[in-house]
Design an enzyme around this catalytic site. Structure first.
Site, PDB file in Angstrom:
ATOM      1  N   ILE A  58     -19.270   3.515  42.238  1.00  0.00           N
ATOM      2  CA  ILE A  58     -19.575   4.788  40.922  1.00  0.00           C
ATOM      3  C   ILE A  58     -18.727   2.869  40.116  1.00  0.00           C
ATOM      4  CG2 ILE A  58     -17.868   6.193  39.108  1.00  0.00           C
ATOM      5  CD1 ILE A  58     -18.245   7.725  42.543  1.00  0.00           C
ATOM      6  N   SER A 190     -12.583  14.511  42.525  1.00  0.00           N
ATOM      7  CA  SER A 190     -13.265  14.824  43.528  1.00  0.00           C
ATOM      8  C   SER A 190     -13.348  15.786  43.199  1.00  0.00           C
ATOM      9  CB  SER A 190     -13.066  14.529  44.676  1.00  0.00           C
ATOM     10  OG  SER A 190     -13.655  15.267  45.206  1.00  0.00           O
ATOM     11  N   TYR A 203      -6.714  13.939  51.383  1.00  0.00           N
ATOM     12  CA  TYR A 203      -7.384  13.604  50.963  1.00  0.00           C
ATOM     13  C   TYR A 203      -7.191  14.419  48.747  1.00  0.00           C
ATOM     14  CZ  TYR A 203     -11.603  11.965  47.758  1.00  0.00           C
ATOM     15  OH  TYR A 203     -12.453  11.434  46.611  1.00  0.00           O
ATOM     16  N   LYS A 207      -6.182  14.120  45.720  1.00  0.00           N
ATOM     17  CA  LYS A 207      -6.773  14.730  44.014  1.00  0.00           C
ATOM     18  C   LYS A 207      -6.114  15.925  42.937  1.00  0.00           C
ATOM     19  CE  LYS A 207      -9.944  11.250  44.241  1.00  0.00           C
ATOM     20  NZ  LYS A 207      -9.399   9.947  43.634  1.00  0.00           N
TER      21      LYS A 207
END
Length: 321
Positions: A58, A190, A203, A207
């Protein structure tokens, strides 16, 4: 037909069309609208954008999207050779809008917090300003909740949260001291940051935490522009380096032949969100985009929970459905 009935029909049509857009589009409706009718990326020409994790995925795609419109860049990551390749690609994509001095390679390890300040000085000495910091560096995770060691929890948070917050604080102080509080801070979050998915507990938590840090900053510093960009599954090599539940191990899987948004499209949408200074945006192919909308509504979330097993959610997340 009474006026009230007419209004009711319009309201029903509005929501029907809106839900259809959730299904058809590869991003949220506001971001799609801005990509068609919003501020052009050319408005950012001459600005200085610092992208961490710019050597691939990205970050690389975002750099190329911005370079095409003459945005000056700082490219940071650990691998110098890959950064040099991205620099060359950016200069080619710019088609004369940028010279080599306009795309600065700045190798850095996000975990070396003691070097963040000197890296910021390097950027400012080279360009004499910084307009946007894009915190893109980070790693994902695949592991059962019960199998994750606390050491992995700490390592992932150090990279995906604390290193990002540390660098961001330095840049925000610069914005406050030099720009009267004006500046732009962005981060690659995310959809898992507001819609938890199975087998990535740390994770998801990281986030969520990063989103909370940035939203709290926006409350305190109203002049700052904050952009939280939340992709769903993207066709990158993200899983190669992803954490597992055990310290020192990586997932090492490929995303080839999976149903995922391309990195190029993701970078283009990220660039649009920056140019339009959007606060929270997301992207992903169906049904990811649809589920992201549902996750923003507590009632719809409860309804979906009755039909979506963890196996189904994981198939969607891994681009297998």
């Amino acid at each position: 037909m009474t006026f009230l009935e007419f209004l009711l029909i319009l309201l029903v049509l509005y929501y029907v069309i809106y839900v259809l857009l959730w299904i058809v589009l590869d991003c949220n409706v506001a971001l799609w609208y801005k990509s068609r009718f919003g501020v052009s990326l050319s408005s950012m020409r001459g600005q200085v954008v610092w992208i961490t994790g710019a050597s691939r995925g990205i970050g690389r795609a975002l750099a190329l999207s911005l370079a095409r419109h003459g945005v000056r860049l700082v490219l940071s990551a650990r691998r110098v050779e890959q950064l040099e390749q991205v620099q060359s690609e950016c200069l080619a994509a710019a088609r004369g809008l940028l010279a080599q001095k306009d795309v600065l390679i700045l190798p850095m390890d996000m975990l070396e917090l003691e070097k963040h300040q000197s890296h910021l000085y390097t950027v400012l000495n080279h360009f004499e300003k910084l307009d946007v910091l894009v915190n893109n560096a980070g790693r994902s995770q695949r592991a059962n909740w019960t199998d994750i060691s606390v050491e992995v929890d700490r390592e992932l948070f150090e990279l995906d949260v604390f290193s990002v917050v540390h660098l961001s604080r330095l840049v925000v102080r610069y914005f406050l001291e030099q720009n009267g509080g004006r500046g732009h801070l962005a981060a690659t979050s995310s959809i898992a940051g507001f819609s938890p998915v199975p087998f990535s507990a740390t994770y998801c938590a990281a986030k969520h935490a990063l989103n909370a840090y940035l939203l709290a900053l926006k409350v305190e510093q109203r002049k700052l522009d904050i952009t939280i960009f939340a992709p769903g599954p993207v066709a990158t090599d993200f899983l190669q380096e992803a954490f597992t539940g055990s310290q020192g191990t990586k997932v090492g899987l490929s995303t080839a032949n999976q149903k995922r948004l391309t990195a190029e499209r993701c970078g283009e949408l990220f660039a649009v969100s920056l140019a339009n200074k959007m606060d929270l945006t997301w992207c992903g192919l169906f049904p990811v985009n649809f589920l992201a909308y549902c996750a923003r509504n507590s009632t719809l979330t409860k309804i979906l929970a009755q039909f979506m097993t963890e196996k189904t959610l994981n198939k969607i997340r891994e681009g297998k459905l």
